[in-house]
Design a protein around this motif. Structure first.
Motif, PDB file in Angstrom:
ATOM      1  N   ASN A  62      28.324  27.200  40.758  1.00 10.56           N
ATOM      2  CA  ASN A  62      27.391  26.811  40.095  1.00 10.56           C
ATOM      3  C   ASN A  62      26.496  26.028  40.930  1.00 10.56           C
ATOM      4  N   LYS A  63      26.594  25.556  42.272  1.00 18.81           N
ATOM      5  CA  LYS A  63      26.040  24.887  42.975  1.00 18.81           C
ATOM      6  C   LYS A  63      24.932  25.718  43.644  1.00 18.81           C
ATOM      7  N   TYR A  64      25.436  27.075  44.097  1.00 19.66           N
ATOM      8  CA  TYR A  64      24.448  28.005  44.510  1.00 19.66           C
ATOM      9  C   TYR A  64      23.888  29.007  43.675  1.00 19.66           C
ATOM     10  N   ASP A  65      24.283  28.824  42.483  1.00 21.41           N
ATOM     11  CA  ASP A  65      23.560  29.650  41.491  1.00 21.41           C
ATOM     12  C   ASP A  65      24.389  31.364  41.653  1.00 21.41           C
ATOM     13  N   SER A  66      25.379  31.316  41.760  1.00 26.24           N
ATOM     14  CA  SER A  66      26.151  32.650  42.099  1.00 26.24           C
ATOM     15  C   SER A  66      26.538  33.270  41.014  1.00 26.24           C
ATOM     16  N   TYR A  67      26.576  34.478  41.116  1.00 26.35           N
ATOM     17  CA  TYR A  67      27.720  35.238  39.870  1.00 26.35           C
ATOM     18  C   TYR A  67      28.851  35.371  40.525  1.00 26.35           C
ATOM     19  N   THR A  68      30.023  35.328  39.786  1.00 22.78           N
ATOM     20  CA  THR A  68      31.246  35.356  40.115  1.00 22.78           C
ATOM     21  C   THR A  68      32.155  36.262  39.249  1.00 22.78           C
ATOM     22  N   VAL A  69      33.012  37.164  39.950  1.00 24.47           N
ATOM     23  CA  VAL A  69      33.998  38.124  39.141  1.00 24.47           C
ATOM     24  C   VAL A  69      35.503  37.568  39.666  1.00 24.47           C
ATOM     25  N   GLY A  70      36.351  37.461  39.044  1.00 25.81           N
ATOM     26  CA  GLY A  70      37.682  37.095  39.459  1.00 25.81           C
ATOM     27  C   GLY A  70      38.844  37.714  38.627  1.00 25.81           C
ATOM     28  N   VAL A  71      39.576  38.479  39.145  1.00 28.14           N
ATOM     29  CA  VAL A  71      40.792  39.185  38.397  1.00 28.14           C
ATOM     30  C   VAL A  71      41.756  38.387  38.275  1.00 28.14           C
ATOM     31  N   TYR A  72      42.503  38.172  37.182  1.00 31.82           N
ATOM     32  CA  TYR A  72      43.698  37.687  36.745  1.00 31.82           C
ATOM     33  C   TYR A  72      44.735  38.661  36.333  1.00 31.82           C
ATOM     34  N   HIS A  73      45.767  38.871  37.041  1.00 30.13           N
ATOM     35  CA  HIS A  73      46.930  39.737  36.834  1.00 30.13           C
ATOM     36  C   HIS A  73      47.683  39.043  35.398  1.00 30.13           C
ATOM     37  N   GLN A  74      48.017  39.939  34.358  1.00 37.67           N
ATOM     38  CA  GLN A  74      48.418  39.408  33.131  1.00 37.67           C
ATOM     39  C   GLN A  74      50.144  39.521  33.212  1.00 37.67           C
ATOM     40  N   ASP A  75      50.505  40.317  34.288  1.00 41.64           N
ATOM     41  CA  ASP A  75      52.127  40.608  34.143  1.00 41.64           C
ATOM     42  C   ASP A  75      52.457  39.736  35.274  1.00 41.64           C
ATOM     43  N   ILE A  76      51.982  38.936  35.718  1.00 40.16           N
ATOM     44  CA  ILE A  76      52.592  37.782  36.553  1.00 40.16           C
ATOM     45  C   ILE A  76      52.974  36.219  36.013  1.00 40.16           C
ATOM     46  N   ALA A  77      54.112  35.890  36.065  1.00 38.33           N
ATOM     47  CA  ALA A  77      54.625  35.000  35.332  1.00 38.33           C
ATOM     48  C   ALA A  77      53.792  33.583  35.877  1.00 38.33           C
ATOM     49  N   THR A  78      53.239  32.786  34.819  1.00 38.82           N
ATOM     50  CA  THR A  78      52.426  31.661  35.246  1.00 38.82           C
ATOM     51  C   THR A  78      53.284  30.541  35.580  1.00 38.82           C
TER      52      THR A  78
END
Length: 339
Positions: A131-147
């Motif tokens: 947010n500091k640099y007003d950027s667009y972010t895309v991130g992937v979270y794998h649902q089959d990995i145990a937290t």
């Protein structure tokens, strides 16, 4: 009161919203979370967003925990293999250097699990940097990995915090598995399970996983007011021919024509041929007994004389009379008969 929109207007609006999100329009969704698993990975979505971001001439930064390379025009930040010793603070510093001098940037992280759960970066700290640099972010979270279990069990997991922060959530599904689920629903059968959900020993990925034709996306867009929008889309693979010839200094030209669509608009999903195949399969239900009768069984059934046929053959007013013949084991009670 606003006039209710038609189905065509709703589909055009949904496609426009999805197109803006895929084209890294920060005003539409500055933080997009992509949820995938072994049945359908998010690679096709990331490839599409990289190509569309480069076609717009914006700075694209790729933080890689799983992929060894990316497009030459992308600012690549490796965090795997020999680079895995980098701490979370070092990765954040590299991201800041990659986006600090640009007015608009697209930051892609191919594994939030590695960044948050392994490197120890707090989702809030990562969000503040972006947010500091007003950027667009895309991130992937794998649902089959145990937290992993954290020391403070009452605190929310990084995945829950990320879901709370995200302005859009994309859930990836395999087209072949979506079609199989639709066929089961049309036949009033239980929805099939795939991969780890099958519960079969040794099976972690189905043969219908990662359909090469494209990816089905269950999208949730969150408005500023807090009201969410839900829609299911179909995104096919991206080809170089989808873009105009590139201008000087750009790897991709403008997009020729939008090819993302609502799933209901996909001919393979709603065509008459597909529905005919579904209805044809309805006659092939596998049951442990036969539903049809042989000719001999039909003749025996037709020869059975039911009691109500005799009652109907009597004179008027006796149609409801019960016909019963006493057997040797019956006990005749005269008093009860008189009553």
């Amino acid at each position: 009161m606003p006039r209710p929109i038609t189905l065509a207007q709703h589909q055009r609006h949904s496609v426009l919203v999805m197109s803006q999100a895929l084209s890294a329009r920060a005003q539409r969704s500055p933080f997009t979370l992509v949820l995938d698993d072994l049945n359908q990975q998010a690679d096709q979505i990331l490839t599409t967003m990289i190509a569309r971001g480069l076609s717009r001439g914006i700075n694209v930064v790729y933080v890689a925990f799983e992929h060894p390379s990316s497009h030459p025009a992308v600012r690549f930040i490796p965090a795997f293999g020999t680079h895995s010793h980098h701490t979370g603070d070092q990765i954040l510093a590299e991201i800041e250097r990659a986006i600090g001098i640009f007015k608009e940037s697209l930051v892609i992280v191919d594994s939030f699990h590695d960044l948050f759960d392994i490197k120890g970066v707090q989702p809030v700290d990562f969000g503040n940097l972006i947010n500091k640099y007003d950027s667009y972010t895309v991130g992937v979270y794998h649902q089959d990995i145990a937290t992993p279990v954290h020391a403070t069990s009452y605190a929310p997991s990084p995945l829950e915090v990320t879901k709370f922060m995200a302005t859009a959530i994309f859930t990836c599904k395999s087209l072949a598995q979506v079609l199989a689920a639709k066929a089961a629903k049309e036949r009033s059968l239980p929805e099939p399970t795939f991969g780890l959900l099958q519960g079969a020993e040794g099976i972690v990925q189905s043969i219908t996983a990662n359909d090469l034709r494209g990816v089905v996306i269950d999208a949730e867009f969150r408005r500023v007011s807090g009201r969410p929008e839900f829609e299911t889309f179909w995104l096919r693979r991206t080809f170089t021919s989808d873009f105009e010839p590139p201008l000087a200094g750009l790897p991709f030209g403008p997009l020729k024509q939008e090819f993302v669509m609502c799933l209901e608009q996909l001919p393979l999903y709603c065509s008459d041929e597909t529905m005919a195949n579904v209805n044809a399969k309805a006659d092939e239900i596998d049951v442990p007994f036969k539903l049809e009768l042989t000719l001999r069984q039909k003749k025996v059934r037709d020869g059975v004389l039911l009691p109500h046929f005799d009652a109907q053959g009597g004179e008027g007013g006796e149609g409801g009379r019960i016909l019963y013949e006493m057997g040797e084991e019956d006990d005749f009670d005269e008093e009860e008969d008189e009553i």
